[in-house]
Design a protein around this motif. Structure first.
Motif, PDB file in Angstrom:
ATOM      1  N   LYS A 127      29.095  22.951  28.482  1.00  0.00           N
ATOM      2  CA  LYS A 127      27.977  22.685  29.408  1.00  0.00           C
ATOM      3  C   LYS A 127      26.706  22.253  28.675  1.00  0.00           C
ATOM      4  O   LYS A 127      25.719  21.913  29.309  1.00  0.00           O
ATOM      5  CB  LYS A 127      27.669  23.959  30.218  1.00  0.00           C
ATOM      6  CG  LYS A 127      28.414  24.046  31.550  1.00  0.00           C
ATOM      7  CD  LYS A 127      27.811  25.148  32.409  1.00  0.00           C
ATOM      8  CE  LYS A 127      28.124  24.976  33.879  1.00  0.00           C
ATOM      9  NZ  LYS A 127      27.425  25.958  34.711  1.00  0.00           N
TER      10      LYS A 127
ATOM     11  N   LEU B 194      36.113  33.691  36.010  1.00  0.00           N
ATOM     12  CA  LEU B 194      35.366  34.877  36.440  1.00  0.00           C
ATOM     13  C   LEU B 194      36.310  35.956  36.983  1.00  0.00           C
ATOM     14  O   LEU B 194      36.105  37.147  36.749  1.00  0.00           O
ATOM     15  CB  LEU B 194      34.346  34.456  37.508  1.00  0.00           C
ATOM     16  CG  LEU B 194      33.494  35.552  38.102  1.00  0.00           C
ATOM     17  CD1 LEU B 194      32.670  36.264  37.037  1.00  0.00           C
ATOM     18  CD2 LEU B 194      32.585  34.978  39.186  1.00  0.00           C
TER      19      LEU B 194
ATOM     20  N   ASN C  41      37.370  31.701  44.252  1.00  0.00           N
ATOM     21  CA  ASN C  41      37.589  32.997  43.590  1.00  0.00           C
ATOM     22  C   ASN C  41      38.471  33.902  44.454  1.00  0.00           C
ATOM     23  O   ASN C  41      39.318  34.627  43.944  1.00  0.00           O
ATOM     24  CB  ASN C  41      36.257  33.685  43.293  1.00  0.00           C
ATOM     25  CG  ASN C  41      35.574  33.068  42.082  1.00  0.00           C
ATOM     26  OD1 ASN C  41      36.251  32.538  41.194  1.00  0.00           O
ATOM     27  ND2 ASN C  41      34.263  33.118  42.047  1.00  0.00           N
TER      28      ASN C  41
ATOM     29  N   PHE D  21      22.215  31.306  33.344  1.00  0.00           N
ATOM     30  CA  PHE D  21      20.935  31.886  32.891  1.00  0.00           C
ATOM     31  C   PHE D  21      20.318  31.063  31.753  1.00  0.00           C
ATOM     32  O   PHE D  21      19.982  31.618  30.698  1.00  0.00           O
ATOM     33  CB  PHE D  21      21.123  33.350  32.457  1.00  0.00           C
ATOM     34  CG  PHE D  21      21.726  34.237  33.505  1.00  0.00           C
ATOM     35  CD1 PHE D  21      20.986  34.650  34.600  1.00  0.00           C
ATOM     36  CD2 PHE D  21      23.051  34.661  33.409  1.00  0.00           C
ATOM     37  CE1 PHE D  21      21.540  35.473  35.580  1.00  0.00           C
ATOM     38  CE2 PHE D  21      23.620  35.479  34.380  1.00  0.00           C
ATOM     39  CZ  PHE D  21      22.860  35.880  35.463  1.00  0.00           C
TER      40      PHE D  21
ATOM     41  N   LEU E 227      27.765  33.232  31.178  1.00  0.00           N
ATOM     42  CA  LEU E 227      28.909  32.360  30.908  1.00  0.00           C
ATOM     43  C   LEU E 227      28.770  31.704  29.540  1.00  0.00           C
ATOM     44  O   LEU E 227      27.754  31.073  29.240  1.00  0.00           O
ATOM     45  CB  LEU E 227      29.030  31.270  31.980  1.00  0.00           C
ATOM     46  CG  LEU E 227      30.167  30.259  31.748  1.00  0.00           C
ATOM     47  CD1 LEU E 227      31.524  30.939  31.890  1.00  0.00           C
ATOM     48  CD2 LEU E 227      30.062  29.091  32.703  1.00  0.00           C
TER      49      LEU E 227
ATOM     50  N   PRO F  73      27.288  37.131  37.643  1.00  0.00           N
ATOM     51  CA  PRO F  73      27.564  36.106  36.636  1.00  0.00           C
ATOM     52  C   PRO F  73      26.624  34.912  36.767  1.00  0.00           C
ATOM     53  O   PRO F  73      26.103  34.633  37.852  1.00  0.00           O
ATOM     54  CB  PRO F  73      28.995  35.661  37.005  1.00  0.00           C
ATOM     55  CG  PRO F  73      29.013  35.775  38.504  1.00  0.00           C
ATOM     56  CD  PRO F  73      28.068  36.896  38.883  1.00  0.00           C
ATOM     57  N   GLY F  74      26.427  34.202  35.659  1.00  0.00           N
ATOM     58  CA  GLY F  74      25.607  32.998  35.734  1.00  0.00           C
ATOM     59  C   GLY F  74      25.471  32.349  34.380  1.00  0.00           C
ATOM     60  O   GLY F  74      25.987  32.852  33.376  1.00  0.00           O
TER      61      GLY F  74
HETATM   62  O1  PNS Z   1      24.334  30.103  37.119  1.00  0.00           O
HETATM   63  P1  PNS Z   1      25.461  29.239  37.538  1.00  0.00           P
HETATM   64  O2  PNS Z   1      25.649  28.082  36.579  1.00  0.00           O
HETATM   65  O3  PNS Z   1      25.354  28.771  38.975  1.00  0.00           O
HETATM   66  O4  PNS Z   1      26.783  30.157  37.440  1.00  0.00           O
HETATM   67  C1  PNS Z   1      28.044  29.611  37.699  1.00  0.00           C
HETATM   68  C2  PNS Z   1      29.164  30.578  37.260  1.00  0.00           C
HETATM   69  C3  PNS Z   1      28.997  30.936  35.797  1.00  0.00           C
HETATM   70  C4  PNS Z   1      29.118  31.827  38.097  1.00  0.00           C
HETATM   71  C5  PNS Z   1      30.515  29.834  37.506  1.00  0.00           C
HETATM   72  O5  PNS Z   1      30.452  28.576  36.896  1.00  0.00           O
HETATM   73  C6  PNS Z   1      31.722  30.591  36.972  1.00  0.00           C
HETATM   74  O6  PNS Z   1      32.074  31.627  37.476  1.00  0.00           O
HETATM   75  N1  PNS Z   1      32.348  30.035  35.925  1.00  0.00           N
HETATM   76  C7  PNS Z   1      33.511  30.612  35.310  1.00  0.00           C
HETATM   77  C8  PNS Z   1      34.743  29.738  35.554  1.00  0.00           C
HETATM   78  C9  PNS Z   1      35.392  30.069  36.876  1.00  0.00           C
HETATM   79  O7  PNS Z   1      35.760  31.189  37.156  1.00  0.00           O
HETATM   80  N2  PNS Z   1      35.573  29.031  37.728  1.00  0.00           N
HETATM   81  C10 PNS Z   1      36.244  29.188  38.996  1.00  0.00           C
HETATM   82  C11 PNS Z   1      35.305  29.540  40.132  1.00  0.00           C
HETATM   83  S1  PNS Z   1      34.671  28.088  40.839  1.00  0.00           S
END
Ligand code: PNS
Length: 164
Positions: free
Chosen positions: A41, A73, A105, A10, A36, A7-8
């Motif tokens: 954002k 996530l 998580n 990007f 995401l 996930p990211g």
């Molecule tokens: O590329 P990034 O911005 O470092 O990715 C971050 C990401 C998308 C992996 C993270 O923000 C995410 O998982 N967001 C979904 C919301 C979530 O599950 N938050 C709780 C975990 S901290």
């Protein structure tokens, strides 16, 4: 079959992300690159653009798909039927943020495992933000993003209206 999610945000995909995708693809049977979808954002690239860029890159790989997710996530992982998450760690400075996310998580979904991969050292200081900053000011982003996307990303950063 081992399925994992990478996930990211990007925004946009960098050589570092691409390096991680290619490493992860070798380790798992099926890799889901998950962008995401989080309008709050205020990303520079739309979710459709980010997905397009990634889909173009992974098109030679049958075992890699690109999709989007919103919300937690852990919920997306459950929906996808996997408990394996891939994240890239570039340098020690990434560790605190990645550690927090992985632990959070795991609290939300105790069966979830975060697998950390390291990109090539030359990408250790590369980030989407650096690409955006350099590109928006007309700097050369060669070597920061995959070659096949370089012109489109550069054009788009210099002129936000230019994406067709
Ligand atoms: O590329 P990034 O911005 O470092 O990715 C971050 C990401 C998308 C992996 C993270 O923000 C995410 O998982 N967001 C979904 C919301 C979530 O599950 N938050 C709780 C975990 S901290």
């Amino acid at each position: 079959m081992l399925k994992a999610i990478y996930p990211g945000t990007f925004d946009p995909v960098t050589m570092g992300h691409w390096d991680i995708i290619q490493r992860a693809e070798k380790l798992v049977d099926h890799l889901v690159v998950a962008v995401l979808h989080n309008p709050s954002k205020h990303p520079a690239f739309s979710v459709a653009e980010r997905v397009d860029f990634l889909r173009e890159l992974v098109s030679p790989y049958d075992n890699v798909e690109v999709t989007t997710f919103h919300g937690l996530l852990v919920d997306f992982a459950r929906l996808q039927g996997t408990s394996s998450i891939i994240r890239g760690v570039r340098a020690f400075s990434d560790f605190e943020y990645e550690f927090q996310m992985a632990i959070m998580n795991r609290k939300l979904a105790p069966d979830l495992e975060t697998i950390f991969l390291m990109p090539k050292e030359e990408y250790s200081v590369l980030s989407s933000k650096i690409v955006r900053d350099v590109g928006m000011m007309g700097g050369d982003i060669t070597g920061f993003v995959p070659d096949v996307l370089k012109d489109r990303i550069a054009r788009r950063l210099k002129n936000p209206e230019s994406y067709a």
